[in-house]
Every structure is written in C-alpha cells, then in structure tokens.
Design an enzyme around this catalytic site. Structure first.
Site, short mmCIF file in Angstrom:
data_model
loop_
_atom_site.label_atom_id
_atom_site.label_comp_id
_atom_site.label_asym_id
_atom_site.label_seq_id
_atom_site.Cartn_x
_atom_site.Cartn_y
_atom_site.Cartn_z
N TYR A 72 0.86 -1.31 0.00
CA TYR A 72 0.00 0.02 0.05
C TYR A 72 0.80 1.37 0.00
O TYR A 72 1.74 1.42 1.06
CB TYR A 72 -0.86 -0.12 1.13
N HIS A 91 -17.05 -4.59 -1.34
CA HIS A 91 -15.63 -4.72 -1.42
C HIS A 91 -15.31 -6.06 -0.59
O HIS A 91 -15.61 -5.98 0.56
CB HIS A 91 -14.47 -3.58 -1.16
#
Length: 505
Positions: free
Chosen positions: A211, A399
């Site tokens: 990330y 999600h």
C-alpha cells in the site's frame, strides 16, 4: 449535367449516412467487450426488458451470452448476422465448446441491424426473466458476459459447426442492471475543469501486497466548487499491479510540506503522522472498474475555506509473482465545476473494521459469513448535527478479497428489514464496479445498516484473517449519498475473546 451531379452527390451522401455504425440512439451504458474497441455493447433496460445494441468489427456473425462460469456450457447465447442486407437474430444455448444449438423457444426480438465498412450492428430486446430453462435471468448481480464473432455469415440459413468461433472470443464480468452510467455526458450547461493526481513510484516493491500513500495539495480555488466525476489513469502495462486506489481528504490544513508528492507505505507505525487525519474518501476505484459520474443534482464540495487543502492518494499494488523494478505513475483524474449543484455528496464506508484481530475465516468451508454493522445511533447523531432526518443513497460499491462470493448491504428500520441497498450474489474480485441505483434509497434517523459477506474457503487449508493483503479478507461497503453528514466511517468488529472462544482457541 448539373442536376445529374447533384443527384449523384445526394445519393452518395445518403449512402454514407445509411452506412453509419454509430449507436442508433443515446445510451447511458456501454462496455468495450474486447478492450480494444472491436466489440462494443450498448444497452438500456426497463423493469421487464433489456435492449442491447452490439457492434462488431466483422462482416460475419456476432454474438453475446450470459454464462454461469465464463464458459459456453450452460450459457444463454444470442447470435446474429446481416446477410444480403437482411438482419437475423437467434436465441441459443451453450452445450460445451462447440457451436450453440437454437432454443425451442425464441425469447429475443430483432429491432434493427446493419453492416458496412467492415462492421456489423445488431439491436435486439429480450425479457429480463423468461420461463425457458435454457435462458438465464438478467439480474443486478455481476454477470459473466461472453462474446464471440466469426469472419463470415452462415453459408445457409443458420449456423453450423463450421461457423464455430475458434479464437475470436472472450468473457467479461459486468453489472448490467444498476451498473455505472459510462456514456452519461457531463451536464452540458456546466463549466468543467480537471486535475490529475499521479503516483511517482520508482519501483513497486517485490511484495505480494503493498500500500503506497502520497500526500498532495489540492488546486487552490477562490470559491466552493463541486467534484462531479473521477476516472482511473492506469499506466499502460501496469494493469495487473494496480488493484485499487482511494483518494482521502485530510481534515487538517497544516501539513509538513516536505511530505508532498513523496511515497510512504500506508498503515504502518512509521507512516507520517500527517497522514492520520486523511480518512474522508472523495473517490474510490477498484480493479475492473471504470469512470464514475455523479448524478446531476449532487457534487463533492471542494475549494472554499472550510474544505480540505490536502488529500492523500492510497494505492494498493498486487504483485503475487514478486516482480521487481516496475515503476508506476498511475492515479486519478478529477473533474469539477464552479456551478454548484443542489446537494453536497458524501461517501460513507461501512462494514467490518480491517485489522488482523477483527475476525477470522475457518478453512474448507463453502459458506461462512462475516457481519459489519453501522448502528442506528451513529447515523442518528450525525443527522441531528446538521439538522436532517434522512439521507439518500445514489450508489456505491462492495468490497472483499479472493474468498468473497456474495456481498450485500442490509437496511433495517424498527426491527424490519427493508430491501437491500446493494447486493451482489456473484461477486467477482477482478471486477469491482460501482452500482448506480435506479431509485435513490432513503436512510432515515433510527435506521441501521449491516454489510454481510459470504466467503468460500473450500480451497484454503489454514485460517484466513481480516487484513490488508490480498490473501487476507475484507467486508466493506461504500455508499455515495446526500446531503453530506460529518461521518466518514461506520464500522464494527466482533470481540476478540468471544471470537477465540467460538473457535475453541
């Protein structure tokens, strides 16, 4: 002589106009099926029927189908062609990797067809639901749409095994009902500008999951504006690495400017402290998705003295093969207008808190559910704060990761369950597209929300934890709503001790 030339010119013009293979009408929904513009699908729908317009760069037959698995077996298939100026359409079904036989019951109606300049166009309509066992119902779930075409029309009046497509085929996951309105133009009376926010990652780490967070300064605007559209800008060749991206607004306008446009790993103890207040999501995109256009009466506020000055671009890189040395300049393009719309829009993240202690999924189970609640008390408090008794949801997306199969957002009022706000019983990790609701959903004071994720861990031999990595799991919903309230995240998780006791740990 002059008259003859004029007539010839008029006939030539007429021929060119009739040979136009642009869409026959304005459509809100469009998909480039093969990704290079050779097979295009436009569509619209009502409560009972769906109309397709299929364009293919071929002078032969062309077809689409709706498949349970992405293959031909069990697929509901529609094939047509234009031969000697006459368009033909047929309703068929897949029996395997061979040409599909015709259905006894034909549930597709040809509206028009044309062929010119190497292109074939077929426009047809079919019911969303039929009573034919060879047809598949068109629903709001993610559907696997297969497509194929041939180089020539059938020799006789119908397809034969010699017309099998061989290599001219493909499959795409799509949301046909309540999917994104890709073709919807921006409001023509508005003035539009845009800015790009792009990463400058010199090398994506050779890790399965990474990330990256980057702090950016937003454009300086003299007055309040509204963000009305955003779209992904994926660096060509990096599509397999860029899994999702989020643009977070930062609530504090005092930042260390040396952090601007520099890359840092997200969600680490070593992450800059100036990232901690960057939690309000203004734009969200995930793999398989496309541009997102807000409805014409709402926009995300940007630019006045009370709005954020800084934002943080979060990028999730998926690198399962541990490839090194790949640079990336992917990001987002944000469109905005000075002509303010009627309402400020917000994005609310709901579901289960993402950390490795929030929940686990046991192995070898075909159906295991996680729940994430947004309690009525949280929603009521923020509605009271701005003096409203309801908010309206215009869209959103769901999600999870690799184990997710069925996801939904439940809507509860006074102990009664209302219709789901979002639901996908065929969730596809590689196609995380947004939903644009046909009818806005009203969430009133006192209502509660719950995200439910149904996982299939049949292929796992060990426990799966909730977390950031692709091999971990998540259970989240993102709701786009108005008017905007002072709440960005509404999540819960089970008590760890009770969870461990449940699994006998």
């Amino acid at each position: 002589m002059t008259f003859s030339l004029l007539v010839c010119a008029q006939l030539l013009l007429l021929k060119l106009v009739r040979c136009n293979i642009d869409p026959t009408q304005a459509y809100e929904r469009f998909f480039d099926l093969d990704g290079v513009g050779n097979v295009k699908l436009y569509w619209k729908y009502t409560d009972t029927h769906i109309t397709f317009e299929l364009h293919g760069q071929t002078t032969g037959w062309i077809g689409i189908g709706f498949s349970p698995t992405g293959g031909m077996r069990g697929a509901d298939i529609i094939v047509g062609w234009v031969k000697n100026g006459n368009a033909v359409i047929s309703d068929r079904h897949g029996v395997g990797n061979t040409f599909p036989p015709r259905d006894d019951q034909q549930n597709v109606e040809l509206l028009t067809g044309a062929e010119c300049n190497g292109w074939t166009m077929l426009k047809f309509v079919r019911p969303l639901r039929t009573c034919d066992e060879n047809d598949r119902q068109i629903t709001k779930n993610t559907m696997k749409v297969i497509y194929a075409f041939g180089a020539a029309d059938p020799t006789d009046d119908d397809l034969t095994p010699i017309n099998y497509h061989r290599m001219n085929k493909g499959v795409r996951s799509m949301i046909l009902l309540e999917g994104p309105r890709f073709v919807t133009p921006l409001v023509p009376s508005e003035t539009h500008s845009s800015f790009d926010i792009l990463n400058n990652v010199s090398a994506i780490p050779a890790r399965k999951t990474y990330y990256n967070c980057m702090l950016v300064r937003l454009p300086t605007l003299p007055t309040k504006h509204h963000v009305i559209k955003f779209e992904p800008l994926i660096q060509p060749g990096n599509e397999r690495f860029v899994h999702h991206m989020l643009l977070h607004l930062c609530t504090k306008n005092e930042k260390d400017v040396t952090l601007l446009n520099t890359n840092h790993e997200c969600y680490r103890l070593t992450s800059p402290a100036d990232f901690s207040d960057c939690v309000q999501i203004i734009a969200a995109w995930a793999v398989g998705g496309g541009p997102h256009i807000l409805p014409p009466h709402v926009g995300y506020p940007l630019g006045n003295t009370s709005e954020p000055v800084y934002a943080m671009l979060e990028m999730h890189y998926d690198n399962p093969n541990l490839i090194s040395g790949v640079s990336d300049q992917s990001g987002m393009r944000i469109y905005y207008t000075p002509e303010l719309r009627q309402y400020d829009v917000g994005i609310l993240t709901i579901g289960q808190i993402v950390n490795s202690y929030s929940n686990i999924i046991p192995p070898t189970i075909s159906s295991f559910k996680h729940y994430g609640d947004c309690p009525a008390e949280c929603l009521e408090t923020v509605m009271d704060e701005i003096g409203v008794d309801h908010i309206k949801v215009v869209g959103g997306f769901l999600h999870s990761h690799l184990l997710g199969r069925k996801l939904r957002v439940r809507h509860l009022r006074n102990g009664t369950e209302l219709p789901n706000i979002l639901r996908d019983d065929s969730y596809d990790f590689d196609y995380q597209e947004g939903h644009s609701l046909t009818e806005e959903v009203i969430i009133r004071k006192g209502d509660a929300l719950q995200v439910v994720c149904d996982y299939d861990s049949s292929g796992r031999s060990t426990y799966t934890t909730v977390g950031l990595a692709t091999e971990n799991e998540m259970c989240l919903g993102f709701l786009t709503y108005y008017p905007k309230v002072p709440l960005s995240i509404c999540e819960t998780s089970p008590y760890l001790l009770e969870l461990l006791q449940y699994f006998g740990v």
